[in-house]
Write a protein that holds these residues in place. Structure first.
Motif, short mmCIF file in Angstrom:
data_model
loop_
_atom_site.label_atom_id
_atom_site.label_comp_id
_atom_site.label_asym_id
_atom_site.label_seq_id
_atom_site.Cartn_x
_atom_site.Cartn_y
_atom_site.Cartn_z
N ASP A 167 1.83 2.77 -8.99
CA ASP A 167 1.35 1.85 -10.02
C ASP A 167 -0.17 1.72 -9.87
OD1 ASP A 167 0.54 -0.77 -11.24
OD2 ASP A 167 2.68 -0.84 -11.73
N ALA A 168 -0.88 1.91 -10.95
CA ALA A 168 -2.34 1.89 -10.89
C ALA A 168 -2.89 0.52 -10.55
CB ALA A 168 -2.93 2.36 -12.22
N ASP A 169 -2.10 -0.54 -10.75
CA ASP A 169 -2.56 -1.88 -10.40
C ASP A 169 -2.28 -2.22 -8.94
OD1 ASP A 169 -3.43 -2.29 -12.95
OD2 ASP A 169 -1.64 -3.34 -13.61
N ALA A 170 -1.52 -1.37 -8.24
CA ALA A 170 -1.17 -1.65 -6.85
C ALA A 170 -1.87 -0.72 -5.86
CB ALA A 170 0.35 -1.54 -6.65
N VAL A 171 -2.39 0.42 -6.32
CA VAL A 171 -3.03 1.37 -5.42
C VAL A 171 -4.34 0.77 -4.88
CG1 VAL A 171 -4.30 2.58 -7.23
CG2 VAL A 171 -3.71 3.78 -5.12
N VAL A 172 -4.60 1.02 -3.60
CA VAL A 172 -5.80 0.51 -2.94
C VAL A 172 -6.80 1.63 -2.67
CG1 VAL A 172 -6.69 -0.59 -0.84
CG2 VAL A 172 -4.56 -1.41 -1.88
#
Length: 252
Positions: A167-172
């Motif tokens: 998920d692009a909102d969860a990747v760090v």
């Protein structure tokens, strides 16, 4: 005086970067051996330490205005020990080598001053609410301290596996050598929403050889969480929602 608090006394180690606890970074400084840290991240120090705002060139300031990406840093130097933290987030130490590290600047707590960092553009057609098209590329040799909201997941990408999707909102962060492709798991009629009918939206696909770090949260660190109140905002709508805060991106 007696108290269980004594169990949290300073860790006596000569290591330059170490963890005082999972949410507190400990850095040992000697003379000219300085470190760069997020502005305002110092919570305590011992010894004689000086803190100076890190100089940004005109090109760096312009790049930050254009992309919204970049590091607001302070330079810490002297003799002693400095402790850094950010809203009680979990701290993780990464050794950067020739592979490099790509990361959203919101997750950087501190780094060796010998490392280079510059804004790069992720190969994508759209900007998204969390991790956008512009990221920070860190190269050289040294240590970087990252922060995550909760304990993260490290995924390994290799020739023996198919592409890894997150998920692009969860990747760090991820290894710079990885090939990255941004894609949406929504119908074309609903891509303007932060999430589609399944509750899943933008994702990043990784191929090659390296690692990907994911946090158990689909929001940026708390100081950048911009989800307003009400049903409209929770679905990315309205001035308080993700869409309202990302006006100017190609997809808004």
């Amino acid at each position: 005086m007696q108290s269980p608090l004594f169990a949290y006394a300073d860790n006596q180690t000569a290591e330059r970067f170490s963890l005082q606890n999972p949410q507190l970074l400990r850095v040992v400084l000697h003379g000219r051996d300085d470190v760069l840290a997020r502005k305002g991240a110092m919570v305590a120090y011992q010894g004689t330490i000086e803190f100076d705002a890190e100089y940004q060139s005109g090109q760096e300031r312009r790049r930050r205005r254009e992309t919204g990406e970049g590091l607001e840093l302070m330079r810490c130097q002297g003799d002693g020990v400095v402790y850094f933290a950010n809203l009680a987030q979990y701290v993780h130490l990464v050794d950067v080598d020739q592979d490099g590290l790509t990361v959203d600047s919101s997750y950087v707590l501190a780094l060796d001053s010998s490392l280079n960092h510059q804004v790069i553009e992720v190969d994508s057609q759209y900007g998204i609410s969390g991790t956008g098209r512009y990221q920070l590329n860190i190269t050289g040799r040294g240590k970087v301290a990252l922060v995550t909201s909760g304990e993260p997941l490290l995924l390994r990408v290799g020739p023996e596996s198919t592409s890894v999707n997150v998920d692009a909102d969860a990747v760090v962060a991820w290894s710079t050598a990885l090939r990255v492709q941004m894609q949406a798991q929504t119908q074309s009629a609903t891509v303007w929403r932060r999430r589609g009918n399944t509750g899943e939206g933008w994702e990043l696909g990784f191929q090659g050889r390296g690692q990907v770090l994911v946090q158990p949260s689909e929001l940026l660190p708390p100081q950048n969480a911009r989800i307003g109140s009400g049903a409209a905002a929770q679905f990315g709508m309205g001035a308080g929602g993700a869409r309202g805060h990302n006006r100017g991106n190609d997809w808004s």
